[in-house]
Design an enzyme around this catalytic site. Structure first.
Site, PDB file in Angstrom:
ATOM      1  CD  GLN A 174      -2.842  -0.842   2.352  1.00 19.76           C
ATOM      2  OE1 GLN A 174      -2.346  -0.321   3.527  1.00 19.76           O
ATOM      3  NE2 GLN A 174      -4.002  -1.574   2.402  1.00 19.76           N
ATOM      4  CB  THR A 194      -9.926  -4.352   4.605  1.00 19.01           C
ATOM      5  OG1 THR A 194      -9.220  -3.065   4.305  1.00 19.01           O
ATOM      6  CG2 THR A 194      -9.537  -5.213   3.669  1.00 19.01           C
ATOM      7  CB  THR A 199      -7.717   0.305   2.426  1.00 17.34           C
ATOM      8  OG1 THR A 199      -8.033   1.264   3.427  1.00 17.34           O
ATOM      9  CG2 THR A 199      -6.815   0.591   1.774  1.00 17.34           C
ATOM     10  CB  CYS A 253     -11.287   2.221   8.351  1.00 13.96           C
ATOM     11  SG  CYS A 253      -9.998   1.173   8.894  1.00 13.96           S
ATOM     12  CB  THR A 254     -13.409  -3.150   8.972  1.00 13.40           C
ATOM     13  OG1 THR A 254     -11.978  -3.504   8.763  1.00 13.40           O
ATOM     14  CG2 THR A 254     -14.103  -3.392   7.688  1.00 13.40           C
TER      15      THR A 254
END
Length: 242
Positions: free
Chosen positions: A52, A83, A85, A196-197
């Site tokens: 990332q 997730t 992202t 965001c989880t």
């Protein structure tokens, strides 16, 4: 019940919540000792996080695509990326398998629309807040999406990676998030997406003056609803096939 395939480990803190939620929702729907039929493939988040940061999203997508293929081979009838992202590589994952991917942003947008709201704030990693792969999907779903200012985005991102992904929950970080939420409300947000989880480990309905939309919970609920909908595999949407 159809089998739910989970691509998790990003981070395992929130993946553990997914597992709990899937089983709770299944028990609530079916009663007794029922629990969810699911298969989990948990990746090494340290490897994903480095990709990332370096912008090597295609390589990260290859890892998740391989996980999706393994889930399909294990009998999964659908795939969830646990997730927000990593939905940046959702198309790459989806094309790797013949079973449908239940997109987290779609489940979230559906819940926001069902609540009667349209203008929402979005909290998440910097990737989720600043790039179009997630915001654009929400906006395509009819939502007006607001994000925090630069300072707020930095605060939200830092707490996710330096604290929540490590299982650290601090009251001062909760207070900082509450300020960011207040600023979004002042900017016109009628609700706030916890995009965001891991944020659900820190922020709940009691921490916001407007409704919050916890994405892991909404995603898990949508998965159970789909898994119990009938005896057949869910069909991929026309949009996903294009």
């Amino acid at each position: 019940m159809k089998t739910i395939g989970l691509i998790g480990g990003m981070s395992w803190e929130s993946t553990a919540e997914y597992y709990r939620l899937l089983n709770e929702f299944t028990r609530d729907r079916l009663g007794g000792l029922h629990s969810a039929r699911c298969v989990l493939y948990s990746v090494d988040f340290a490897e994903i996080e480095q990709l990332q940061v370096q912008g090597r999203w295609t390589e990260a997508g290859e890892i998740l695509a391989a996980a999706a293929r393994a889930l399909e081979a294990a009998g999964a009838d659908m795939v969830l990326i646990c997730t927000n992202t990593m939905h940046k590589v959702a198309d790459q994952v989806e094309t790797a398998v013949s079973i449908p991917l239940l997109h987290l942003a779609d489940a979230t947008a559906e819940a926001v629309r069902a609540s009667g709201l349209r203008r929402v704030g979005l909290l998440g990693t910097a990737f989720t807040m600043e790039q179009d792969f997630y915001r654009g999907r929400l906006e395509a779903g009819g939502l007006d999406v607001r994000v925090p200012d630069a300072e707020g985005r930095e605060t939200v991102h830092r707490v996710i990676y330096e604290e929540l992904c490590l299982g650290i929950v601090r009251e001062e970080s909760r207070a900082a998030y509450q300020k960011v939420i207040a600023d979004l409300v002042a900017d016109g947000a009628e609700g706030v997406i916890l995009g965001c989880t891991e944020i659900e480990l820190l922020i709940g309905a009691e921490d916001s003056p407007v409704p919050v939309f916890p994405t892991a919970r909404l995603h898990a609920e949508a998965a159970v609803r789909t898994a119990l909908s009938d005896g057949r595999r869910p069909q991929r949407s026309e949009a996903s096939r294009q």
